[in-house]
Design a protein around this motif. Sequence first.
Motif, PDB file in Angstrom:
ATOM      1  N   LEU A   1       0.830  -1.263  -0.040  1.00  0.00           N
ATOM      2  CA  LEU A   1      -0.087  -0.123   0.009  1.00  0.00           C
ATOM      3  C   LEU A   1       0.886   1.258   0.058  1.00  0.00           C
ATOM      4  CD1 LEU A   1      -2.784   1.104   0.407  1.00  0.00           C
ATOM      5  CD2 LEU A   1      -2.595   0.959   2.841  1.00  0.00           C
TER       6      LEU A   1
ATOM      7  N   ALA B   1      -7.501  -0.802   1.006  1.00  0.00           N
ATOM      8  CA  ALA B   1      -7.097  -1.950   1.455  1.00  0.00           C
ATOM      9  C   ALA B   1      -8.120  -3.049   1.199  1.00  0.00           C
ATOM     10  CB  ALA B   1      -6.593  -2.049   2.873  1.00  0.00           C
TER      11      ALA B   1
ATOM     12  N   ILE C   1      -2.084  -6.647   3.890  1.00  0.00           N
ATOM     13  CA  ILE C   1      -1.006  -5.549   3.579  1.00  0.00           C
ATOM     14  C   ILE C   1       0.118  -5.988   4.029  1.00  0.00           C
ATOM     15  CG2 ILE C   1      -0.635  -3.099   3.435  1.00  0.00           C
ATOM     16  CD1 ILE C   1      -3.177  -3.545   1.847  1.00  0.00           C
TER      17      ILE C   1
ATOM     18  N   PHE D   1      -1.422  -0.617   9.646  1.00  0.00           N
ATOM     19  CA  PHE D   1      -0.642  -1.434   8.658  1.00  0.00           C
ATOM     20  C   PHE D   1       0.766  -1.634   8.996  1.00  0.00           C
ATOM     21  CE2 PHE D   1      -3.913   1.172   6.504  1.00  0.00           C
ATOM     22  CZ  PHE D   1      -4.538   0.201   6.018  1.00  0.00           C
TER      23      PHE D   1
END
Length: 108
Positions: A11, A73, A78, A101
């Motif tokens: 990401l 997401a 992720i 994350f």
Amino acid sequence: MHDRSPNRTALVAAISARALAQAARRAGYRVLAADFFEDLDTLAAASRTVRLPGSLHQGIDAAAVPAALQRLADGEAIDCLVLGSGFERLPGLVEELGRQFPLAGSSG
């Protein structure tokens, strides 16, 4: 050595995420990208994109970013979050995103 499997997802978020998205893709990641532009090069490098909340004039809208990245997401695993330009003046947001994350790079 890093796993270069295309099943790994990065990401990336920045005022302009194009270069980060392209680099992550070259490194073998599936890319989800958020930036202010969603230009054709970013769209080509990423599987999905969203506009990063904010504007060039006002900067990144820190209050809206966590929800926007969570929507991007969309429940996917992720492997790393890479933050680029625009986040350097938002250490509290960087810390918050690092709890949401797996953050690659520097903490807030």
